[in-house]
Every structure is written in C-alpha cells, then in structure tokens.
Design an enzyme around this catalytic site. Sequence first.
Site: not given
Length: 272
Positions: A66, A131, A133
């Site tokens: 991404k 997280g 990401g």
Amino acid sequence: MKKAYVIGKNASKSLSPIIFNYWFKKHNIEGEYGFKEIDEKSFNSAIPNILKEKNLCGLNITIPFKEKIMAHLNSIDKNAQMIGAVNCISKTDKGFEGINTDWLGFEESIKWQEMHHTNKITKKEIAIVIGYGGAAKAILYSLQKIGFKKIRVFNRDFSKIKDLKSILPHKLDELETYFNDADLVINTAPMNYKKDTKLKVFKTNTIVDTPHGFDVCYNQNTFFLNHINEKKRFYGLHMLIHQAAPCFHKWYGIKPEIDKKLVTLLEKLLNQ
C-alpha cells in the site's frame, strides 16, 4: 469488458473477487475481477506490466504494497497523501490515480455493524490501534475524523512510530497499562495473541467490562476478539466489504448495496 485485480503478497486468499463477482451478478454488470499475487522482490518490475494490460480499469492494493505502489502512480488524492498509503487505483485520462478507501471502509463498517448486531460505541474519547501498516494508518486517519480525542498506537517496532504527531506512540509491551482505559481498541497486527504475545491482558479468560474491540484481520484468527466482550466485537470482514464499495462505484458506475446475504456468504467461506 472492464477488468480489475487485487494485488498483494497473498492475494489468492483474498475475498475481494467473491465480493466483486457478487455485485456483478446482482447489478447485471459485465465485469471481471481477479487477483495477482506478487512477491516483494518482483513488485517494482511486475506493476508496470500489469498497468499496461488492456481493459484494466483499476486495482486494489493489499499487504504489503500500500505504500510501495505510490511511486508508480501519476496522481494521489489528498486523503491518501495524508494517510501515506493507497489501496485503490483507477485508470484515468491522465494516467493512474491512487486513493484510499480503507479509512471510509473502517468508519462505514462500524456504522453497519452497530445498526445490525453490535452495541453502539457511545463514548469516543480514547482509541488504541495495534500495529502500524497501511490499514493502521488509514484507521488512525479515520479515528481523527470521527472525533476521538486521544489516540494511542502500539507497535512492535517502536522506531517506526516514535516521531508521530498528534498520536501517542507506545511500545507494544505497554499495551496492558492502557488497554482498559480505551473506548475502542483496533487490532491490525496479523499475530496470534495466544502465542505471539506475553501481554498479561491477553492471558486472562475473564471478560466483563472490556473496551469495544475491532479486529481488522478477517482472514485469520488472531484470537484478539477472544479477549473482548462478545457484544462489543467488530469484525474486519465488514471493513473489507465497505472499502470495496467505493472502488466498485468508481470503476463500474454503480454504488453497490451491502446486504446481509453477501455478509453471510463471506462468513461461510471464512468458516470452511
């Protein structure tokens, strides 16, 4: 016939083709949606060839590309730039445009689940994200738009988050100190909370007054939601569906209805 793909390291496991083909049939559209599985080493060489394919109208980008995809685009919209990640690419007259629909998918999926079977999040003061990401970045962006006043992010690699602004960065092992003070805890880390963490908060079987919990990882059991009161659980499958809807609308011109029949179909596939 217009065609699109989902691109990712484990794209063959994605439910996105099922979602798009369901909408093709429901709305009587001749379209094609498949997957392209690419490893990280060959990503930069493979993407230009995919973008040249005839009749390609768009791509969905998933883990772990991404952020990497952004270098291959002609333009990136404001939201995606602020998030720092793209999950939806559209072919335009000026080349390929990148946007982010994950942040919308997160917000809309909460509304849908609250409407159908989950208690509402009445207090929106403190949120926790585990997280950092591409999905986590979109969720952090969405939480700020929703109006959460204090947002904490916990990551195994603290160096990646230590310089964040307006969001409080923490080491993962600090989670148990803040967990029960949150109104909403979102897991974006694809780890097994029974085996891969030593956090005490995930070692107890007693679930009484927990925060609301949202597990973004729909295609594997992280056991995160096992530690959340059942009435306060939100499932990542719904985020997957809701982030796909604006992509479908952009590529095929119809805003698809998100119905219980589709949700049930996907739930059955996950439980096989």
